[in-house]
Design a protein around this motif. Sequence first.
Motif, PDB file in Angstrom:
ATOM      1  N   GLY A   1      -3.395 -15.807  37.563  1.00 48.81           N
ATOM      2  CA  GLY A   1      -2.750 -15.893  36.074  1.00 48.81           C
ATOM      3  C   GLY A   1      -2.011 -17.065  35.797  1.00 48.81           C
ATOM      4  N   TYR A   2      -1.388 -17.792  34.361  1.00 45.26           N
ATOM      5  CA  TYR A   2      -0.677 -18.633  33.736  1.00 45.26           C
ATOM      6  C   TYR A   2       1.018 -18.464  33.990  1.00 45.26           C
ATOM      7  CZ  TYR A   2      -4.264 -19.867  31.415  1.00 45.26           C
ATOM      8  OH  TYR A   2      -6.067 -20.861  31.189  1.00 45.26           O
ATOM      9  N   LEU A   3       1.530 -19.160  34.918  1.00 41.05           N
ATOM     10  CA  LEU A   3       3.146 -19.756  35.734  1.00 41.05           C
ATOM     11  C   LEU A   3       3.398 -20.413  35.341  1.00 41.05           C
ATOM     12  CD1 LEU A   3       2.674 -18.090  38.382  1.00 41.05           C
ATOM     13  CD2 LEU A   3       3.329 -16.505  36.298  1.00 41.05           C
ATOM     14  N   LEU A   4       5.082 -20.998  34.538  1.00 44.55           N
ATOM     15  CA  LEU A   4       5.152 -21.867  34.466  1.00 44.55           C
ATOM     16  C   LEU A   4       6.028 -22.397  36.094  1.00 44.55           C
ATOM     17  CD1 LEU A   4       7.761 -21.604  31.364  1.00 44.55           C
ATOM     18  CD2 LEU A   4       5.399 -23.661  31.391  1.00 44.55           C
ATOM     19  N   LYS A   5       5.756 -23.963  36.078  1.00 48.30           N
ATOM     20  CA  LYS A   5       6.034 -24.743  37.348  1.00 48.30           C
ATOM     21  C   LYS A   5       7.440 -25.306  37.386  1.00 48.30           C
ATOM     22  CE  LYS A   5       4.354 -26.990  41.594  1.00 48.30           C
ATOM     23  NZ  LYS A   5       5.151 -28.415  41.382  1.00 48.30           N
ATOM     24  N   GLN A   6       8.380 -25.967  38.132  1.00 50.04           N
ATOM     25  CA  GLN A   6       9.409 -26.838  38.027  1.00 50.04           C
ATOM     26  C   GLN A   6       8.545 -28.090  39.356  1.00 50.04           C
ATOM     27  OE1 GLN A   6      13.844 -26.904  37.541  1.00 50.04           O
ATOM     28  NE2 GLN A   6      13.189 -27.101  40.457  1.00 50.04           N
ATOM     29  N   GLY A   7       8.678 -28.915  38.784  1.00 49.62           N
ATOM     30  CA  GLY A   7       8.290 -30.146  39.867  1.00 49.62           C
ATOM     31  C   GLY A   7       8.829 -30.403  41.033  1.00 49.62           C
ATOM     32  N   HIS A   8       9.140 -31.378  41.618  1.00 45.91           N
ATOM     33  CA  HIS A   8       9.568 -31.523  42.439  1.00 45.91           C
ATOM     34  C   HIS A   8      10.467 -33.080  41.922  1.00 45.91           C
ATOM     35  CE1 HIS A   8       8.400 -28.605  45.342  1.00 45.91           C
ATOM     36  NE2 HIS A   8       6.775 -28.812  44.991  1.00 45.91           N
ATOM     37  N   ARG A   9       9.575 -33.750  41.551  1.00 46.94           N
ATOM     38  CA  ARG A   9       9.829 -34.527  41.633  1.00 46.94           C
ATOM     39  C   ARG A   9      10.972 -34.713  39.840  1.00 46.94           C
ATOM     40  NH1 ARG A   9       6.385 -39.437  43.838  1.00 46.94           N
ATOM     41  NH2 ARG A   9       6.295 -38.544  46.331  1.00 46.94           N
ATOM     42  N   ARG A  10      10.337 -35.314  38.559  1.00 49.39           N
ATOM     43  CA  ARG A  10      10.975 -34.768  37.655  1.00 49.39           C
ATOM     44  C   ARG A  10      11.438 -33.519  37.317  1.00 49.39           C
ATOM     45  NH1 ARG A  10       6.718 -37.204  33.567  1.00 49.39           N
ATOM     46  NH2 ARG A  10       8.286 -37.010  32.259  1.00 49.39           N
ATOM     47  N   LYS A  11      11.826 -32.457  37.852  1.00 49.31           N
ATOM     48  CA  LYS A  11      12.248 -31.573  37.561  1.00 49.31           C
ATOM     49  C   LYS A  11      11.912 -30.857  35.922  1.00 49.31           C
ATOM     50  CE  LYS A  11      14.195 -31.651  41.409  1.00 49.31           C
ATOM     51  NZ  LYS A  11      13.881 -30.832  42.389  1.00 49.31           N
ATOM     52  N   ASN A  12      10.624 -30.886  35.438  1.00 50.65           N
ATOM     53  CA  ASN A  12      10.089 -30.659  34.349  1.00 50.65           C
ATOM     54  C   ASN A  12       9.145 -29.611  34.404  1.00 50.65           C
ATOM     55  OD1 ASN A  12       8.276 -32.082  35.420  1.00 50.65           O
ATOM     56  ND2 ASN A  12       6.964 -32.824  33.707  1.00 50.65           N
ATOM     57  N   PHE A  30      -2.798 -18.354  50.630  1.00 54.22           N
ATOM     58  CA  PHE A  30      -2.325 -19.338  50.540  1.00 54.22           C
ATOM     59  C   PHE A  30      -2.221 -19.236  48.946  1.00 54.22           C
ATOM     60  CE2 PHE A  30      -4.242 -21.253  53.997  1.00 54.22           C
ATOM     61  CZ  PHE A  30      -3.117 -22.254  53.781  1.00 54.22           C
ATOM     62  N   LEU A  31      -1.526 -19.564  48.336  1.00 55.29           N
ATOM     63  CA  LEU A  31      -1.080 -19.819  47.251  1.00 55.29           C
ATOM     64  C   LEU A  31      -1.184 -21.568  46.282  1.00 55.29           C
ATOM     65  CD1 LEU A  31      -0.222 -18.237  44.731  1.00 55.29           C
ATOM     66  CD2 LEU A  31       2.364 -19.135  44.902  1.00 55.29           C
ATOM     67  N   HIS A  32      -2.654 -21.485  45.498  1.00 55.56           N
ATOM     68  CA  HIS A  32      -2.194 -23.086  44.606  1.00 55.56           C
ATOM     69  C   HIS A  32      -2.547 -22.583  43.326  1.00 55.56           C
ATOM     70  CE1 HIS A  32      -5.801 -22.572  48.653  1.00 55.56           C
ATOM     71  NE2 HIS A  32      -5.343 -23.263  48.151  1.00 55.56           N
ATOM     72  N   TYR A  33      -1.910 -23.639  42.466  1.00 57.48           N
ATOM     73  CA  TYR A  33      -1.782 -24.026  41.718  1.00 57.48           C
ATOM     74  C   TYR A  33      -2.629 -24.857  40.923  1.00 57.48           C
ATOM     75  CZ  TYR A  33       1.486 -27.066  43.486  1.00 57.48           C
ATOM     76  OH  TYR A  33       2.367 -27.857  44.126  1.00 57.48           O
ATOM     77  N   TYR A  34      -3.250 -25.100  39.645  1.00 55.02           N
ATOM     78  CA  TYR A  34      -4.360 -26.104  39.312  1.00 55.02           C
ATOM     79  C   TYR A  34      -3.687 -26.180  37.627  1.00 55.02           C
ATOM     80  CZ  TYR A  34      -7.062 -23.645  42.647  1.00 55.02           C
ATOM     81  OH  TYR A  34      -8.140 -23.263  43.904  1.00 55.02           O
ATOM     82  N   ASN A  35      -4.014 -27.400  36.658  1.00 48.65           N
ATOM     83  CA  ASN A  35      -3.748 -27.970  35.842  1.00 48.65           C
ATOM     84  C   ASN A  35      -4.742 -27.135  35.206  1.00 48.65           C
ATOM     85  OD1 ASN A  35      -4.185 -29.939  32.968  1.00 48.65           O
ATOM     86  ND2 ASN A  35      -3.565 -31.510  34.386  1.00 48.65           N
ATOM     87  N   PRO A  36      -4.309 -26.426  34.308  1.00 47.57           N
ATOM     88  CA  PRO A  36      -5.339 -25.444  33.406  1.00 47.57           C
ATOM     89  C   PRO A  36      -6.245 -26.136  32.427  1.00 47.57           C
ATOM     90  CG  PRO A  36      -2.852 -25.531  32.646  1.00 47.57           C
ATOM     91  CD  PRO A  36      -3.040 -25.824  33.915  1.00 47.57           C
ATOM     92  N   THR A  37      -5.137 -27.345  31.731  1.00 45.86           N
ATOM     93  CA  THR A  37      -6.435 -28.305  31.225  1.00 45.86           C
ATOM     94  C   THR A  37      -7.332 -28.611  31.795  1.00 45.86           C
ATOM     95  OG1 THR A  37      -5.100 -30.103  31.324  1.00 45.86           O
ATOM     96  CG2 THR A  37      -4.400 -28.656  30.146  1.00 45.86           C
ATOM     97  N   LYS A  38      -7.463 -29.002  33.328  1.00 48.38           N
ATOM     98  CA  LYS A  38      -9.155 -29.884  33.749  1.00 48.38           C
ATOM     99  C   LYS A  38     -10.047 -29.178  34.856  1.00 48.38           C
ATOM    100  CE  LYS A  38      -6.605 -33.675  33.001  1.00 48.38           C
ATOM    101  NZ  LYS A  38      -7.557 -34.758  32.641  1.00 48.38           N
ATOM    102  N   LYS A  84       5.535 -27.472  34.197  1.00 48.40           N
ATOM    103  CA  LYS A  84       4.186 -27.475  33.114  1.00 48.40           C
ATOM    104  C   LYS A  84       3.819 -25.785  33.759  1.00 48.40           C
ATOM    105  CE  LYS A  84       3.660 -32.715  33.642  1.00 48.40           C
ATOM    106  NZ  LYS A  84       3.222 -33.278  34.522  1.00 48.40           N
ATOM    107  N   VAL A  85       2.988 -25.431  32.422  1.00 46.40           N
ATOM    108  CA  VAL A  85       2.164 -24.482  32.926  1.00 46.40           C
ATOM    109  C   VAL A  85       0.816 -24.931  33.979  1.00 46.40           C
ATOM    110  CG1 VAL A  85       0.452 -22.810  31.992  1.00 46.40           C
ATOM    111  CG2 VAL A  85       2.418 -24.011  30.395  1.00 46.40           C
TER     112      VAL A  85
END
Length: 332
Positions: A231-242, A256-264, A244-245
């Motif tokens: 499913g789609y979730l919001l994740k905080q970046g480790h460096r920029r702290k922004n 395992f828990l993996h996350y993908y760029n949904p636009t790719k 992203k979906v």
Amino acid sequence: MDTDKKTQVLREGFLVKRGHVVHSWKARWFVLMPDTCPFLEFENRPLVFKLQSANGVDHYLEACTREERDDWAADISAAADNLQTAGDENMTNKQGEAGPCLQNIDLSKVLDSMYDIHSGIRMSNHVEQGSTYRNCFSGERLKHPVFLNIHVPMNRAEAVTLATALLEEGFLRTVGLKSMEALRTAGLSEQFMDDSTALYGFSDSLKKRGSVKAETSQSALELSGKVVKRGYLLKQGHRRKNWKVRLFVLRSDPAFLHYYNPTKDDISPVGGFSLRGCLVSSLEDNGVPSGVKGNMQGNLFKIITQSDTRYFIQAPTHQEKMGWIDAIKEQT
């Protein structure tokens, strides 16, 4: 995301939308209301459906699962059946329409023109609020031929739309406070500033011709497990702290828990970790926990890996948050 609404809402959640100007895919939060346009099936991608508005504009949307796609389609069809007239389009996530000359522009060719040593954009040093920034250019460079004469001439407003697409795709980056603030607060079609004091540069991964951004390699073993939840979730970046979906996929055996760029795609994850020894916990919505920055919508939870890496994640609803926490706990 769980906010009170004065108008009736039939369904809401993340979908991935294809752009009108540059046909790339962007994750957006959609709200379905009773006066939404008709639904038509789209056969080229299994999780995509198409909305066609009364004026003939097509909107391509991609869900994260077949069930979610069918639920959206059924609710949209039901809403369309209840319409008394076809003239009222009230899509919450509607973007501004762009001129036909911007259709099907190849962003890679735009980059090639920008990089050209003879006719491309010249980089220089700029000063903003006493700080010197090297190897960048101002937003006013939109009048440069690389923007105004690609395939066909375009006006300044269309050039802003094109530059915004380059910025969204990560080909350009903000430099300095003014352009960064514009990216954070501007509308979807106005993130790039046509301004002599707004500074931009090329993405670090694109500064050298032919360079390809390194991708984290994932072993076949950790991707071989059975998919338990996605499913789609919001994740905080480790460096920029922004925030992203991301499309999250939970697997078992191995866990395992993996996350993908949904636009790719959902084939090559941009990150992931083993759930062995992980701790997952719900965080309260009153107040901002330590380590969390940026726009907080609520429904936050935290995962601490065995190596003490902390992941902060937001779910669209409280119910989905608890569903993810329970599913992850079963695998730890």
